[in-house]
Design a protein around this motif. Sequence first.
Motif, PDB file in Angstrom:
ATOM      1  N   MET A 100       0.946  -1.425   0.269  1.00  0.00           N
ATOM      2  CA  MET A 100       0.416   0.038   0.383  1.00  0.00           C
ATOM      3  C   MET A 100       0.841   1.115  -0.020  1.00  0.00           C
ATOM      4  SD  MET A 100      -3.194   1.706   2.722  1.00  0.00           S
ATOM      5  CE  MET A 100      -2.017   2.147   3.766  1.00  0.00           C
ATOM      6  N   LEU A 101       2.015   0.924   0.782  1.00  0.00           N
ATOM      7  CA  LEU A 101       2.839   2.499   1.065  1.00  0.00           C
ATOM      8  C   LEU A 101       3.400   3.184  -0.459  1.00  0.00           C
ATOM      9  CD1 LEU A 101       4.378   1.898   4.665  1.00  0.00           C
ATOM     10  CD2 LEU A 101       2.715   3.419   4.065  1.00  0.00           C
ATOM     11  N   ARG A 102       4.199   1.841  -0.860  1.00  0.00           N
ATOM     12  CA  ARG A 102       4.722   2.090  -2.534  1.00  0.00           C
ATOM     13  C   ARG A 102       3.490   1.972  -3.577  1.00  0.00           C
ATOM     14  NH1 ARG A 102       6.595  -3.057  -2.346  1.00  0.00           N
ATOM     15  NH2 ARG A 102       5.278  -3.759  -2.650  1.00  0.00           N
ATOM     16  N   ASN A 103       2.655   1.609  -3.271  1.00  0.00           N
ATOM     17  CA  ASN A 103       1.299   2.111  -4.033  1.00  0.00           C
ATOM     18  C   ASN A 103       0.436   3.680  -4.141  1.00  0.00           C
ATOM     19  OD1 ASN A 103       1.913  -0.284  -6.150  1.00  0.00           O
ATOM     20  ND2 ASN A 103      -0.193  -1.363  -5.251  1.00  0.00           N
ATOM     21  N   GLU A 104       0.714   3.545  -2.614  1.00  0.00           N
ATOM     22  CA  GLU A 104      -0.151   4.600  -2.819  1.00  0.00           C
ATOM     23  C   GLU A 104      -0.352   6.306  -2.159  1.00  0.00           C
ATOM     24  OE1 GLU A 104      -3.204   5.040  -3.324  1.00  0.00           O
ATOM     25  OE2 GLU A 104      -3.511   3.000  -3.668  1.00  0.00           O
ATOM     26  N   LEU A 105       1.224   6.266  -1.880  1.00  0.00           N
ATOM     27  CA  LEU A 105       2.360   7.407  -1.628  1.00  0.00           C
ATOM     28  C   LEU A 105       3.363   7.726  -2.462  1.00  0.00           C
ATOM     29  CD1 LEU A 105       2.454   6.932   2.628  1.00  0.00           C
ATOM     30  CD2 LEU A 105       0.951   7.950   1.851  1.00  0.00           C
ATOM     31  N   PRO A 106       3.143   9.489  -2.331  1.00  0.00           N
ATOM     32  CA  PRO A 106       4.152   9.684  -3.589  1.00  0.00           C
ATOM     33  C   PRO A 106       6.125   8.686  -3.197  1.00  0.00           C
ATOM     34  CG  PRO A 106       3.446  11.352  -2.358  1.00  0.00           C
ATOM     35  CD  PRO A 106       2.544  10.495  -1.953  1.00  0.00           C
ATOM     36  N   GLU A 107       6.918   8.548  -3.934  1.00  0.00           N
ATOM     37  CA  GLU A 107       8.054   8.267  -3.398  1.00  0.00           C
ATOM     38  C   GLU A 107       8.628   6.645  -2.436  1.00  0.00           C
ATOM     39  OE1 GLU A 107      10.695  10.841  -4.450  1.00  0.00           O
ATOM     40  OE2 GLU A 107       9.383  12.037  -5.584  1.00  0.00           O
ATOM     41  N   GLY A 108       6.762   6.727  -2.937  1.00  0.00           N
ATOM     42  CA  GLY A 108       6.750   5.425  -1.965  1.00  0.00           C
ATOM     43  C   GLY A 108       6.750   5.094  -0.736  1.00  0.00           C
ATOM     44  N   GLY A 109       6.344   6.252  -0.117  1.00  0.00           N
ATOM     45  CA  GLY A 109       5.549   6.638   1.015  1.00  0.00           C
ATOM     46  C   GLY A 109       7.286   7.387   2.034  1.00  0.00           C
ATOM     47  N   PRO A 110       7.018   7.606   3.303  1.00  0.00           N
ATOM     48  CA  PRO A 110       7.858   7.728   3.932  1.00  0.00           C
ATOM     49  C   PRO A 110       9.189   6.862   3.829  1.00  0.00           C
ATOM     50  CG  PRO A 110       6.280   7.182   5.500  1.00  0.00           C
ATOM     51  CD  PRO A 110       6.242   7.061   4.412  1.00  0.00           C
ATOM     52  N   LYS A 111      10.699   7.288   4.022  1.00  0.00           N
ATOM     53  CA  LYS A 111      11.639   6.710   3.812  1.00  0.00           C
ATOM     54  C   LYS A 111      12.110   5.570   5.155  1.00  0.00           C
ATOM     55  CE  LYS A 111      13.192   7.560  -0.216  1.00  0.00           C
ATOM     56  NZ  LYS A 111      11.651   6.111  -0.916  1.00  0.00           N
ATOM     57  N   ALA A 112      11.006   6.219   6.525  1.00  0.00           N
ATOM     58  CA  ALA A 112      10.973   5.228   7.272  1.00  0.00           C
ATOM     59  C   ALA A 112      11.478   3.551   7.496  1.00  0.00           C
ATOM     60  CB  ALA A 112      10.100   5.147   8.836  1.00  0.00           C
ATOM     61  N   GLU A 113      12.079   2.708   7.995  1.00  0.00           N
ATOM     62  CA  GLU A 113      11.816   1.563   7.683  1.00  0.00           C
ATOM     63  C   GLU A 113      10.036   1.118   7.957  1.00  0.00           C
ATOM     64  OE1 GLU A 113      14.424  -0.860   7.211  1.00  0.00           O
ATOM     65  OE2 GLU A 113      14.979   0.659   6.499  1.00  0.00           O
ATOM     66  N   VAL A 114       9.873   0.077   7.163  1.00  0.00           N
ATOM     67  CA  VAL A 114       8.285  -0.666   6.921  1.00  0.00           C
ATOM     68  C   VAL A 114       7.873  -1.303   8.242  1.00  0.00           C
ATOM     69  CG1 VAL A 114       7.215  -2.199   6.004  1.00  0.00           C
ATOM     70  CG2 VAL A 114       8.129  -1.072   4.508  1.00  0.00           C
ATOM     71  N   ASP A 115       9.491  -1.587   8.688  1.00  0.00           N
ATOM     72  CA  ASP A 115       9.013  -1.906  10.169  1.00  0.00           C
ATOM     73  C   ASP A 115       8.325  -1.624  11.224  1.00  0.00           C
ATOM     74  OD1 ASP A 115       9.429  -4.513   9.388  1.00  0.00           O
ATOM     75  OD2 ASP A 115      11.467  -4.951  10.469  1.00  0.00           O
ATOM     76  N   ASP A 116       9.378  -0.226  11.378  1.00  0.00           N
ATOM     77  CA  ASP A 116       8.907   0.635  11.914  1.00  0.00           C
ATOM     78  C   ASP A 116       7.065   1.186  11.947  1.00  0.00           C
ATOM     79  OD1 ASP A 116      11.371   0.646  13.236  1.00  0.00           O
ATOM     80  OD2 ASP A 116      12.174   2.488  12.507  1.00  0.00           O
ATOM     81  N   PHE A 117       7.415   1.489  10.610  1.00  0.00           N
ATOM     82  CA  PHE A 117       5.146   2.237  10.442  1.00  0.00           C
ATOM     83  C   PHE A 117       4.741   1.283  10.742  1.00  0.00           C
ATOM     84  CE2 PHE A 117       2.304   3.802   6.767  1.00  0.00           C
ATOM     85  CZ  PHE A 117       2.391   5.065   7.492  1.00  0.00           C
ATOM     86  N   PHE A 118       5.154  -0.522   9.987  1.00  0.00           N
ATOM     87  CA  PHE A 118       3.577  -1.065  10.490  1.00  0.00           C
ATOM     88  C   PHE A 118       3.967  -1.394  12.549  1.00  0.00           C
ATOM     89  CE2 PHE A 118       2.505  -5.220  11.872  1.00  0.00           C
ATOM     90  CZ  PHE A 118       1.438  -5.805  10.486  1.00  0.00           C
ATOM     91  N   SER A 119       5.124  -1.090  13.169  1.00  0.00           N
ATOM     92  CA  SER A 119       4.909  -1.038  14.303  1.00  0.00           C
ATOM     93  C   SER A 119       3.840   0.210  14.956  1.00  0.00           C
ATOM     94  CB  SER A 119       6.017  -1.801  15.416  1.00  0.00           C
ATOM     95  OG  SER A 119       7.028  -1.155  14.785  1.00  0.00           O
ATOM     96  N   MET A 120       4.064   1.150  14.154  1.00  0.00           N
ATOM     97  CA  MET A 120       3.853   2.035  14.928  1.00  0.00           C
ATOM     98  C   MET A 120       1.590   1.834  15.106  1.00  0.00           C
ATOM     99  SD  MET A 120       5.273   5.957  14.285  1.00  0.00           S
ATOM    100  CE  MET A 120       5.929   5.729  12.532  1.00  0.00           C
ATOM    101  N   LEU A 121       1.165   1.261  13.954  1.00  0.00           N
ATOM    102  CA  LEU A 121      -0.108   1.660  13.102  1.00  0.00           C
ATOM    103  C   LEU A 121      -0.681  -0.013  14.224  1.00  0.00           C
ATOM    104  CD1 LEU A 121       0.167   1.386   9.586  1.00  0.00           C
ATOM    105  CD2 LEU A 121      -0.881   2.618  10.315  1.00  0.00           C
TER     106      LEU A 121
END
Length: 83
Positions: free
Chosen positions: A36-57
């Motif tokens: 989703m991050l790759r497709n929906e956000l410009p530039e593939g989304g925040p450069k933060a690791e998907v891992d970090d992003f996932f644990s925030m969510l």
Amino acid sequence: MSGVVQAMTLLKATFDEYAGKDGDEDTMTKAELSEMLRNELPEGGPKAEVDDFFSMLDNDKDGVVDFKEFVSFVTALAVMCCS
Ligand SMILES: [Ca+2]
Ligand SMILES: [Ca+2]
């Protein structure tokens, strides 16, 4: 439809589209989230690791993101960005 309802409908549709990829559309796995991050956000989304992003969510730390967690995160993001 009011703007808020429209936004919520769009959020739900986006969630369902990606969450349904593994056959369980109630929850989003890390793979689904990163797609989703790759497709929906410009530039593939925040450069933060998907891992970090996932644990925030993943608020309750059960390893998947449900719609409630998704919405609380988007809401928090909107408050940070727009207030
Ligand atoms: Ca899923
Ligand atoms: Ca969770």
